[in-house]
Enzyme design. Structure first.
Site, PDB file in Angstrom:
ATOM      1  N   LYS A 109       5.576  -2.402  -5.720  1.00 21.61           N
ATOM      2  CA  LYS A 109       4.898  -1.767  -4.584  1.00 21.61           C
ATOM      3  C   LYS A 109       3.438  -2.157  -4.631  1.00 21.61           C
ATOM      4  O   LYS A 109       2.918  -2.487  -5.698  1.00 21.61           O
ATOM      5  CB  LYS A 109       5.019  -0.251  -4.707  1.00 21.61           C
ATOM      6  CG  LYS A 109       4.744   0.486  -3.438  1.00 21.61           C
ATOM      7  CD  LYS A 109       5.908   0.317  -2.480  1.00 21.61           C
ATOM      8  CE  LYS A 109       6.074   1.457  -1.535  1.00 21.61           C
ATOM      9  NZ  LYS A 109       7.482   1.692  -1.213  1.00 21.61           N
TER      10      LYS A 109
HETATM   11  N1  GLU Z   1       8.616   0.271   1.949  1.00 23.42           N
HETATM   12  C1  GLU Z   1      10.023   0.509   2.059  1.00 23.42           C
HETATM   13  C2  GLU Z   1      10.506   1.418   0.946  1.00 23.42           C
HETATM   14  O1  GLU Z   1       9.757   2.191   0.402  1.00 23.42           O
HETATM   15  C3  GLU Z   1      10.818  -0.778   2.204  1.00 23.42           C
HETATM   16  C4  GLU Z   1      10.694  -1.736   1.082  1.00 23.42           C
HETATM   17  C5  GLU Z   1      11.296  -3.108   1.378  1.00 23.42           C
HETATM   18  O2  GLU Z   1      11.885  -3.299   2.428  1.00 23.42           O
HETATM   19  O3  GLU Z   1      11.131  -3.977   0.523  1.00 23.42           O
HETATM   20  O4  GLU Z   1      11.648   1.446   0.630  1.00 23.42           O
END
Ligand code: GLU
Length: 420
Positions: free
Chosen positions: A106
């Site tokens: 992240k």
């Molecule tokens: N930000 C989204 C999550 O927290 C999607 C992550 C992604 O598609 O890689 O799951």
């Protein structure tokens, strides 16, 4: 105001509890209790008035045992290393539960994007991608949208990343980010995917409990991508949306709020405040609304020791990441409120990100029916594994979800061993 709690501390408490219940191998426990890589970049960006401003960006790569690092980028004033660590770790569990070949990561920038013009946001996004450089890559670490980021920002990141390579190979790099606009290589159905996954989980819960969604009422916290899609899709199943809260206030209407119209209103006004035909209620009264289902789809630490006692619902379906802290979890259990935990409930986004990545690699375009039916299979597969683990270990659904994820990763560590 109470001191802001560490979100990563919540993750570690959840993790330690699941590890104890399943008697997790202590070596694997040690490895998974720390992220593999933590990248912090400081970079300058030229503002519209010619000034230079410095920004701090983060990317935490928690684990890549099951496949490349994967997870979103958020632009928010609360972004900090503790939060990004927590969010990266949840991505590892999320991919493992959904059974997709990814690890967890992240990232984000600590900014309030509302304070910047569109052209400033473009330069901030591009300079962030440039600063991350080869720390991201289509087979290594694949960002996607998260809070306050979207397809447009992904398109800028793709374009910047591609530009750092020779022209001959640029077209092989399309899958360096997912959640792109469809025209720029995105997947149909990705935009609504997280909300769609929440809706599939809620439907499955209703089926399991002989609960008629057509007679149900529900409330949603946060009306961004996840909240607004979850609201529209759950309303399509016949349930009545009666209360919504976002950063601009809280609204209530016992006869139902039109989720479609509210989504259009929010797109124009950047918040729910002033939406006609509803009652404005106090923020502190929102959580005590009487409803069947609550979908928190905003930020972390919303259901805590102080707030969870207010809830008068049967089910909490977590669209956000980390909306409930361990005290909140305990109170949910004491009150007999069911929970579909974040790492399962909001996995629809990363699942369709995986489909986008596959389509890019194979130069394919799937239609919506194909995307939705494959999403359904993946997320309901996860739902069933979590339910089985909850029954087997006699634990709450969050602990069960962790056990499913940890068991999956454990097998691979056992098979491959630790180098050297
Ligand atoms: N930000 C989204 C999550 O927290 C999607 C992550 C992604 O598609 O890689 O799951």
């Amino acid at each position: 105001m109470p001191e802001k709690k560490s979100v990563y501390q919540n993750v570690i408490r959840q993790f330690n509890h699941a590890a104890e219940v399943m008697n997790l191998d202590p070596d694997v426990k040690e490895i998974l209790s720390k992220p593999m890589n933590e990248i912090i970049v400081n970079f300058p960006v030229k503002m519209d008035d010619g000034r230079i401003e410095m920004f701090t960006g983060y990317r935490v790569q928690h684990n890549n045992t099951l496949g490349p690092f994967k997870g979103g980028l958020r632009f928010h004033p609360n972004v900090n290393i503790d939060e990004v660590r927590a969010l990266a770790t949840w991505m590892t569990w999320k991919s493992a539960i959904a059974d997709i070949p990814y690890g967890g990561a992240k990232g984000g920038i600590q900014i309030d994007p509302r304070k910047y013009s569109q052209s400033e946001l473009e330069r901030i996004s591009r300079r962030f991608a440039f600063a991350l450089g080869s720390n991201i890559g289509p087979e290594y670490d694949i960002p996607a949208p998260d809070v306050n980021t979207n397809g447009q920002i992904m398109a800028w990141i793709l374009d910047t990343y591609q530009s750092t390579f020779p022209p001959q190979v640029r077209n092989t790099l399309l899958h360096v980010v997912t959640g792109k606009p469809v025209e720029a290589g995105g997947s149909i159905g990705r935009n609504k995917a997280t909300g769609q996954g929440v809706c599939y989980c809620v439907e499955q819960w209703a089926k399991d409990h002989d609960f008629d969604l057509k007679k149900a009422t529900f409330m949603v916290q946060g009306f961004g991508n996840v909240g607004s899609w979850a609201a529209r899709l759950i309303a399509e199943k016949g349930a009545k949306l009666i209360a919504v809260q976002d950063h601009t206030g809280s609204i209530y209407c016992k006869d139902g709020i039109d989720a479609e119209k509210l989504a259009d209103y929010v797109a124009e006004h950047r918040g729910i405040k002033g939406f006609p035909g509803v009652e404005e209620i106090k923020n502190e009264d929102f959580l005590s609304t009487e409803a069947d289902i609550f979908v928190p789809a905003a930020l972390e630490n919303q259901l805590t020791a102080e707030t969870t006692g207010k809830l008068k619902v049967k089910l909490v379906a977590e669209g956000a990441n980390g909306p409930t802290d361990p005290d909140g979890d305990r109170i949910l259990q004491e009150k007999g409120i069911d929970l579909i935990p974040d790492v399962l409930c909001n996995a629809g986004g990363v699942i369709v990100s995986y489909f986008e990545w596959l389509q890019n690699k194979r130069s394919e375009f799937w239609d919506l029916e194909e995307v939705d039916s494959k999403l359904y299979k993946k997320i309901i597969g996860g739902y069933k594994r979590v339910k089985e683990a909850a029954e087997k270990y006699k634990v709450d659904s969050r602990t069960a979800a962790y056990i499913v994820a940890l068991s999956r990763i454990l097998v691979v560590y056992k098979e491959r061993g630790i180098f050297p």
